[in-house]
Design a protein around this motif. Structure first.
Motif, mmCIF file in Angstrom:
data_model
loop_
_atom_site.group_PDB
_atom_site.id
_atom_site.type_symbol
_atom_site.label_atom_id
_atom_site.label_comp_id
_atom_site.label_asym_id
_atom_site.label_seq_id
_atom_site.Cartn_x
_atom_site.Cartn_y
_atom_site.Cartn_z
ATOM 1 N N GLU A 201 114.617 18.358 79.201
ATOM 2 C CA GLU A 201 114.467 18.243 77.760
ATOM 3 C C GLU A 201 114.430 19.637 77.135
ATOM 4 O OE1 GLU A 201 111.438 15.610 76.424
ATOM 5 O OE2 GLU A 201 112.054 13.984 77.775
ATOM 6 N N PRO A 202 114.591 19.729 75.805
ATOM 7 C CA PRO A 202 114.584 21.049 75.160
ATOM 8 C C PRO A 202 113.351 21.888 75.475
ATOM 9 C CG PRO A 202 115.430 19.407 73.638
ATOM 10 C CD PRO A 202 114.950 18.653 74.843
ATOM 11 N N ALA A 203 112.185 21.255 75.588
ATOM 12 C CA ALA A 203 110.973 22.020 75.905
ATOM 13 C C ALA A 203 111.058 22.641 77.298
ATOM 14 C CB ALA A 203 109.743 21.123 75.795
ATOM 15 N N ASP A 204 111.672 21.925 78.246
ATOM 16 C CA ASP A 204 111.873 22.488 79.589
ATOM 17 C C ASP A 204 112.759 23.722 79.515
ATOM 18 O OD1 ASP A 204 110.467 20.352 80.837
ATOM 19 O OD2 ASP A 204 112.285 19.140 80.875
ATOM 20 N N PHE A 205 113.823 23.618 78.739
ATOM 21 C CA PHE A 205 114.742 24.755 78.608
ATOM 22 C C PHE A 205 114.034 25.964 78.013
ATOM 23 C CE2 PHE A 205 117.760 27.126 75.875
ATOM 24 C CZ PHE A 205 118.465 27.750 76.891
ATOM 25 N N GLU A 206 113.181 25.741 77.039
ATOM 26 C CA GLU A 206 112.471 26.864 76.418
ATOM 27 C C GLU A 206 111.600 27.593 77.446
ATOM 28 O OE1 GLU A 206 111.047 29.649 73.753
ATOM 29 O OE2 GLU A 206 112.827 28.360 73.698
ATOM 30 N N LEU A 207 110.897 26.845 78.271
ATOM 31 C CA LEU A 207 110.065 27.486 79.292
ATOM 32 C C LEU A 207 110.918 28.236 80.305
ATOM 33 C CD1 LEU A 207 107.413 28.056 80.756
ATOM 34 C CD2 LEU A 207 107.679 25.839 81.927
ATOM 35 N N VAL A 208 111.955 27.583 80.816
ATOM 36 C CA VAL A 208 112.807 28.205 81.824
ATOM 37 C C VAL A 208 113.516 29.428 81.245
ATOM 38 C CG1 VAL A 208 114.903 27.843 83.191
ATOM 39 C CG2 VAL A 208 113.074 26.142 83.245
ATOM 40 N N ARG A 209 113.952 29.340 79.997
ATOM 41 C CA ARG A 209 114.590 30.495 79.352
ATOM 42 C C ARG A 209 113.644 31.689 79.323
ATOM 43 N NH1 ARG A 209 114.311 33.082 74.843
ATOM 44 N NH2 ARG A 209 112.779 31.645 73.934
ATOM 45 N N ARG A 210 112.409 31.456 78.950
ATOM 46 C CA ARG A 210 111.441 32.550 78.905
ATOM 47 C C ARG A 210 111.210 33.153 80.284
ATOM 48 N NH1 ARG A 210 106.667 31.291 74.496
ATOM 49 N NH2 ARG A 210 107.970 30.272 72.904
ATOM 50 N N LEU A 211 111.118 32.306 81.300
ATOM 51 C CA LEU A 211 110.901 32.812 82.661
ATOM 52 C C LEU A 211 112.096 33.639 83.128
ATOM 53 C CD1 LEU A 211 109.211 29.684 84.261
ATOM 54 C CD2 LEU A 211 108.167 31.937 83.985
ATOM 55 N N LEU A 212 113.300 33.131 82.905
ATOM 56 C CA LEU A 212 114.483 33.881 83.324
ATOM 57 C C LEU A 212 114.582 35.212 82.586
ATOM 58 C CD1 LEU A 212 117.076 30.964 83.527
ATOM 59 C CD2 LEU A 212 116.293 32.368 85.447
ATOM 60 N N GLU A 213 114.326 35.202 81.294
ATOM 61 C CA GLU A 213 114.455 36.437 80.520
ATOM 62 C C GLU A 213 113.352 37.436 80.857
ATOM 63 O OE1 GLU A 213 114.867 35.218 76.453
ATOM 64 O OE2 GLU A 213 116.924 34.492 76.772
ATOM 65 N N ALA A 214 112.223 36.944 81.350
ATOM 66 C CA ALA A 214 111.159 37.844 81.781
ATOM 67 C C ALA A 214 111.428 38.426 83.157
ATOM 68 C CB ALA A 214 109.818 37.100 81.786
ATOM 69 N N LEU A 215 112.078 37.653 84.039
ATOM 70 C CA LEU A 215 112.201 38.049 85.441
ATOM 71 C C LEU A 215 113.526 38.703 85.801
ATOM 72 C CD1 LEU A 215 110.468 34.919 86.968
ATOM 73 C CD2 LEU A 215 109.753 37.287 87.354
ATOM 74 N N VAL A 216 114.641 38.159 85.292
ATOM 75 C CA VAL A 216 115.955 38.619 85.740
ATOM 76 C C VAL A 216 116.177 40.114 85.523
ATOM 77 C CG1 VAL A 216 118.441 38.414 85.314
ATOM 78 C CG2 VAL A 216 117.053 36.354 85.637
#
Length: 265
Positions: A201-216
Motif C-alpha cells: 500500500e502507499p504507506a508501505d512505499f513511504e516507509l521503504v522509500r525513506r529507508l532506501l534513501e537513508a541507506l543506499v
C-alpha cells in the motif's frame, strides 16, 4: 542431488496489476525502481546460480519483462493466476535443482539472509522445503527454498486454486509427504511490534522509500539490521504503515504466516 552441487535458482514473481497499489514494483526510490533494488540485491547472493524474473503473459507486464532484461536477467512469462505453473515453467527453463521463491514487492530483501536460508538447507538434513520465519523477522525479508522435485509434483497434482495461486501451500501443507525443515529464525528476535518492509500500500512505499534513501547513498550493501538501526534513529517512521494489515494464508503447523500474493504475483 547429494552427489553433486545442486543448481540453485531464485525465482522472483512480479506483475504490474497489484490490487492495492498498481504498478508498485516500478515506483522509484533512491534513484531506481523498487524492482531494480530487489533484483540487484538478489544478485549479490553467494549461494545462487541464477536469478529469474517470472511475470505474466499479459501485455500490462511488458514493462516488467523489459526491466528484467535491462538488468541482464532471464525472464519467464506464464499464467497470471496459476503462479504455481509459472514457477514450474521458470524452474524448468533455468534448469533448477533447488528453487528459491521470493516476491518482487520486497526491495529490502537481505542477500545474507537468503544465503543463510539456502546454505542451511543444502548443508542440513535432507529436506524438501524451508522458509524464513516472518513471524520473527520483519515482513519483506520473505524467502522459501524447496526442491525442484517437490515443485514439479505440486504443479502436477495441486487442484486447490489457493495452492496454484500461492505456489508452496501444496508442499508445506503435507508434512507427511514432504520433509519440512525448521524455518530460519533470528537470534535474538528483534524487539518491538512486527514490522512491514514489503510494499502493498502507499504507506508501505513511504516507509521503504525513506529507508532506501537513508541507506543506499551511504551503504548500498546494507542488511536488514542496518534497516533496524535506521528505524531506531527514527522511531516515528515505524508508525507510517502500522495500520496496514497483512493478508495471510493459514499455514497449519507452521509458525509463520504465509503472505498472499494477490497483489504482487
Amino acid at each position: 542431488m547429494r552427489d553433486r552441487r545442486p543448481r540453485i535458482v531464485c525465482i522472483s514473481q512480479a506483475r504490474m496489476t497489484s490490487t492495492r497499489l498498481p504498478g508498485k514494483i516500478l515506483l522509484e526510490a533512491a534513484g531506481k525502481s523498487l524492482l531494480a533494488h530487489h533484483l540487484e540485491r538478489l544478485r549479490r547472493c553467494g549461494t545462487l546460480d541464477a536469478v529469474v524474473l517470472a511475470t505474466t503473459v499479459n501485455r500490462t507486464d511488458d514493462p516488467v519483462e523489459r526491466a528484467g532484461r535491462a538488468l541482464g536477467l532471464p525472464v519467464f512469462r506464464g499464467s497470471e493466476q496459476d503462479v504455481l505453473s509459472r514457477f514450474a515453467g521458470a524452474a524448468a527453463m533455468a534448469g533448477a535443482d533447488l528453487v528459491v521463491r521470493v516476491t518482487s514487492d520486497c526491495p529490502l530483501i537481505d542477500p545474507a539472509l537468503v544465503d543463510e536460508l539456502v546454505g542451511g538447507f543444502v548443508a542440513g538434513p535432507a529436506a524438501d522445503y524451508r522458509s524464513i520465519d516472518t513471524s520473527r523477522f520483519p515482513r519483506g525479508l520473505d524467502a522459501e527454498v524447496f526442491t525442484r522435485a517437490a515443485l514439479d509434483e505440486a504443479a502436477a497434482q495441486a487442484t486447490d486454486p489457493a495452492e496454484r495461486e500461492h505456489v508452496t501451500p501444496y508442499i508445506y501443507r503435507r508434512p507427511d509427504r514432504f520433509r519440512i525443515a525448521e524455518p530460519l529464525r533470528p537470534a535474538p528476535a528483534p524487539d518491538g511490534p512486527p514490522q512491514r518492509w514489503c510494499v502493498d500500500e502507499p504507506a508501505d512505499f513511504e516507509l521503504v522509500r525513506r529507508l532506501l534513501e537513508a541507506l543506499v547513498p551511504e551503504k548500498p550493501d546494507f542488511g536488514w539490521q542496518d534497516c533496524c538501526n535506521v528505524l531506531n534513529r527514527h522511531p516515528d517512521w515505524i508508525g507510517i504503515n502500522a495500520a496496514v494489515r497483512q493478508k495471510t494464508l493459514h499455514r497449519p503447523g507452521m509458525p509463520m504466516a504465509h503472505k498472499e500474493k494477490n497483489n504482487g504475483s
